[in-house]
Design a protein around this motif. Structure first.
Motif, PDB file in Angstrom:
ATOM      1  N   ASN A  50      -8.730-162.195  44.359  1.00 53.77           N
ATOM      2  CA  ASN A  50     -10.073-161.024  45.119  1.00 53.77           C
ATOM      3  C   ASN A  50      -9.966-160.423  46.415  1.00 53.77           C
ATOM      4  N   ALA A  51      -9.466-160.993  47.315  1.00 54.98           N
ATOM      5  CA  ALA A  51      -9.582-160.880  49.145  1.00 54.98           C
ATOM      6  C   ALA A  51      -8.393-159.465  49.814  1.00 54.98           C
ATOM      7  N   GLU A  52      -8.845-159.039  51.012  1.00 58.15           N
ATOM      8  CA  GLU A  52      -8.204-157.904  51.278  1.00 58.15           C
ATOM      9  C   GLU A  52      -7.408-158.465  52.222  1.00 58.15           C
ATOM     10  N   ALA A  53      -6.959-156.967  52.847  1.00 63.37           N
ATOM     11  CA  ALA A  53      -5.533-157.487  53.441  1.00 63.37           C
ATOM     12  C   ALA A  53      -6.479-157.629  54.751  1.00 63.37           C
ATOM     13  N   PRO A  54      -5.857-158.256  55.682  1.00 60.83           N
ATOM     14  CA  PRO A  54      -6.334-158.926  56.655  1.00 60.83           C
ATOM     15  C   PRO A  54      -6.540-157.889  58.170  1.00 60.83           C
ATOM     16  N   ILE A  55      -7.450-156.568  57.952  1.00 64.58           N
ATOM     17  CA  ILE A  55      -7.393-155.344  58.386  1.00 64.58           C
ATOM     18  C   ILE A  55      -8.680-154.731  58.344  1.00 64.58           C
ATOM     19  N   ILE A  56     -10.006-155.212  59.597  1.00 64.48           N
ATOM     20  CA  ILE A  56     -10.882-154.892  59.599  1.00 64.48           C
ATOM     21  C   ILE A  56     -11.004-153.264  59.400  1.00 64.48           C
ATOM     22  N   THR A  62     -16.495-155.749  54.477  1.00 62.37           N
ATOM     23  CA  THR A  62     -16.535-157.106  53.921  1.00 62.37           C
ATOM     24  C   THR A  62     -16.176-157.529  55.210  1.00 62.37           C
ATOM     25  N   GLN A  63     -15.961-159.591  54.802  1.00 61.33           N
ATOM     26  CA  GLN A  63     -15.517-160.369  55.433  1.00 61.33           C
ATOM     27  C   GLN A  63     -14.238-161.454  54.779  1.00 61.33           C
ATOM     28  N   ASN A  64     -14.304-160.514  53.492  1.00 63.72           N
ATOM     29  CA  ASN A  64     -13.232-161.205  52.079  1.00 63.72           C
ATOM     30  C   ASN A  64     -12.026-160.921  52.627  1.00 63.72           C
ATOM     31  N   PHE A  65     -11.254-161.631  53.566  1.00 64.69           N
ATOM     32  CA  PHE A  65      -9.641-161.488  53.431  1.00 64.69           C
ATOM     33  C   PHE A  65      -9.046-162.924  53.640  1.00 64.69           C
ATOM     34  N   VAL A  66      -7.385-162.815  53.619  1.00 65.19           N
ATOM     35  CA  VAL A  66      -6.589-163.746  52.731  1.00 65.19           C
ATOM     36  C   VAL A  66      -6.489-163.921  54.059  1.00 65.19           C
ATOM     37  N   ASP A  67      -5.861-165.437  53.975  1.00 59.22           N
ATOM     38  CA  ASP A  67      -6.109-166.227  55.788  1.00 59.22           C
ATOM     39  C   ASP A  67      -4.303-165.575  56.551  1.00 59.22           C
ATOM     40  N   PRO A  68      -5.203-165.002  57.717  1.00 56.33           N
ATOM     41  CA  PRO A  68      -4.240-164.192  58.674  1.00 56.33           C
ATOM     42  C   PRO A  68      -3.434-164.965  59.800  1.00 56.33           C
ATOM     43  N   LEU A  69      -3.505-166.993  59.602  1.00 56.18           N
ATOM     44  CA  LEU A  69      -3.150-167.301  60.325  1.00 56.18           C
ATOM     45  C   LEU A  69      -1.455-167.355  59.847  1.00 56.18           C
TER      46      LEU A  69
ATOM     47  N   LEU B  45       0.935-160.008  47.821  1.00 58.97           N
ATOM     48  CA  LEU B  45       0.201-161.030  48.593  1.00 58.97           C
ATOM     49  C   LEU B  45      -0.968-160.447  49.615  1.00 58.97           C
ATOM     50  N   ARG B  46      -1.106-159.049  49.754  1.00 58.89           N
ATOM     51  CA  ARG B  46      -1.647-158.778  50.801  1.00 58.89           C
ATOM     52  C   ARG B  46      -2.024-159.045  52.465  1.00 58.89           C
ATOM     53  N   ALA B  47      -0.045-158.865  52.250  1.00 57.56           N
ATOM     54  CA  ALA B  47       0.025-158.626  53.618  1.00 57.56           C
ATOM     55  C   ALA B  47       0.891-157.929  53.892  1.00 57.56           C
ATOM     56  N   PRO B  48       0.741-156.384  54.389  1.00 57.47           N
ATOM     57  CA  PRO B  48       1.304-155.722  54.985  1.00 57.47           C
ATOM     58  C   PRO B  48       2.229-155.185  55.827  1.00 57.47           C
ATOM     59  N   ASP B  49       1.361-156.016  57.367  1.00 54.81           N
ATOM     60  CA  ASP B  49       2.299-156.692  58.215  1.00 54.81           C
ATOM     61  C   ASP B  49       3.907-156.869  58.003  1.00 54.81           C
TER      62      ASP B  49
END
Lengths: 112, 172, 154
Positions: A50-56, A62-69, B45-49
């Protein structure tokens, strides 16, 4: 958990292809499959329910993102995989030009 | 949950097809199908890049691999029974699967990652770098060294391809 | 009408229309890398694909008359040196290697995020030129079988 297991099975298919096949192009394909499995495994590890893609977003704060690393690591890894595959293809094309075969058993005879 | 399983099972099927087909051009195209499945999975998996990059890289690698296989006429492969070789590979793969099965218990459950560094990046990306895309902020600002190493590897591979492929070799 | 290299007339006409659009899309993906998905890697590969499209449609000689190999390698070197000089600029201006030393600007606008935009441009040049150089090198290497068939396979 079952997704991780499927990912390992995909990796083991690539490993089997790399070990058993005698054709150089088939070996390159096996390495490619193994690389896909590893990339997929990293992204599966970083996924959050239930998290968003890591683009603000400007409007939805929202601060609920998947892990960007892991995504950042795999982004470089994809391009590196392409470079490695290009080098392997160049070597196999040269080998085909010299020996007229992709079979590693035939290449073993050093024809000079 | 179900869609991830379906796509990864399709990828496994494509990988088996790519491995077992006799014709090399067909197996290269089957590898392309596996790559497109990976692109879909990245999107889910929410990784569009990664999805964009994987899609275009897939097309380019398909072109390069077709370059290697087109116009190649191979004699039909004679299958010699080397059972030891095959057994060795099977033992290796089974050992890998056993170890990975034991490692499964130590992994975090799917959907709840350990975001030790990731939460810090998420919190501070906008304030410290001014970039809205957190992945871009990580690869080019927080972890610039990684990208520098990647550029070096790409440069090395270009030099390697040019050195292997050039027409005139030095005569001894 | 003289014999031309490359594919048929239909492919050439369509290529003339689409190549510029693909090129524009690559530049867009690269320039908005800090706001939307994309970035230097994806943009660079798209640019390399647009040039490869040109080479496949018009034949190697006609395409490489406009973009010579020296130009390609020059672009790749410029990308590498540019990226490294951004890293050195961080060391020079603020004492830390790879520090984002430019002003951050207003968030969510195109001119923001300091050095990230320039890093994207450098990576874009490097990846695009490098992958196109790899393709050109592999395309010039002709298989011995193809020579007998008259180079049917590009």
């Amino acid at each position: 958990m079952s997704l991780y297991a499927l990912c390992f099975i995909l990796f083991s298919i690539g490993l089997y292809c790399l070990l058993v096949k005698r054709n150089l192009v088939k070996k390159i394909i096996g390495l490619g499959i193994a690389e896909y499995a590893v990339n997929l495994f990293f992204i599966l590890l970083g996924f959050k329910e239930n998290a968003e893609a890591p683009i603000i977003d400007k409007y939805a704060a929202t601060q609920n993102f998947v892990d960007p690393l892991p995504q950042a690591l795999i982004l470089t890894s994809i391009v590196i995989g392409l470079g490695v595959m290009a080098v392997m293809v160049a070597i196999s094309v040269r080998i085909y030009e010299k020996y007229r075969t992709f079979d590693i058993r035939e290449i073993r005879r050093l024809k000079g | 949950m179900l869609e991830h399983h379906v796509i990864i099972l399709l990828m496994i099927a494509g990988a088996i097809v790519a491995m077992e087909l006799e014709d090399m051009l067909s197996s290269v195209i089957a590898l392309g199908a596996v790559g497109i499945g990976l692109t879909l999975e990245f999107l889910l998996l929410r990784a569009p890049d990664l999805a964009i990059t994987q899609l275009v890289v897939e097309i380019l690698s398909l072109i390069i691999l077709i370059r290697a296989t087109v116009g190649v006429k191979l004699p039909p492969e004679k299958v010699k029974g080397r059972i030891g070789y095959f057994l060795f590979a099977v033992v290796f793969v089974v050992a890998f699967l056993v170890f990975s099965y034991r490692a499964l218990g130590a992994l975090p459950a799917f959907g709840s990652p350990i975001m030790k560094m990731g939460s810090l990046y998420v919190k501070e990306a906008l304030a410290k770098t001014g970039a809205a895309n957190i992945v871009s902020a990580v690869i080019l600002d927080f972890r610039g060294y990684d990208t520098l190493g990647e550029a070096t590897i790409l440069f090395t591979s270009v030099i390697g391809v040019l050195a292997i492929v050039r027409k005139v070799g030095r005569k001894p | 009408m003289r014999q031309e290299s490359g594919m048929t007339l239909i492919v050439k006409r369509i290529t003339r229309i689409t190549v510029s659009l693909i090129f524009l899309f690559g530049v867009y993906i690269m320039l908005h890398g800090h706001l939307t998905p994309g970035g230097g890697f994806a943009g660079g590969v798209i640019i390399a694909l647009s040039f490869i499209h040109l080479v496949l449609a018009f034949g190697k000689k006609a395409a490489l008359k406009r973009i010579s190999e020296t130009t390609i390698s020059a672009f790749e070197s410029i990308g590498g040196v540019f990226f490294w000089s951004i890293a050195l600029g961080g060391l020079l201006f603020s004492g830390v290697y790879f520090l984002n030393f430019l002003p951050k600007g207003e968030a969510f606008s195109l001119f923001s995020a300091g050095t990230i935009v320039f890093c994207n441009i450098a990576i874009f040049l490097k990846v695009g030129a490098g992958l196109f150089a790899i393709f050109v090198a592999l395309a010039f290497l002709r298989m011995p079988d193809e020579k007998e068939e008259g180079g049917k396979a590009a």
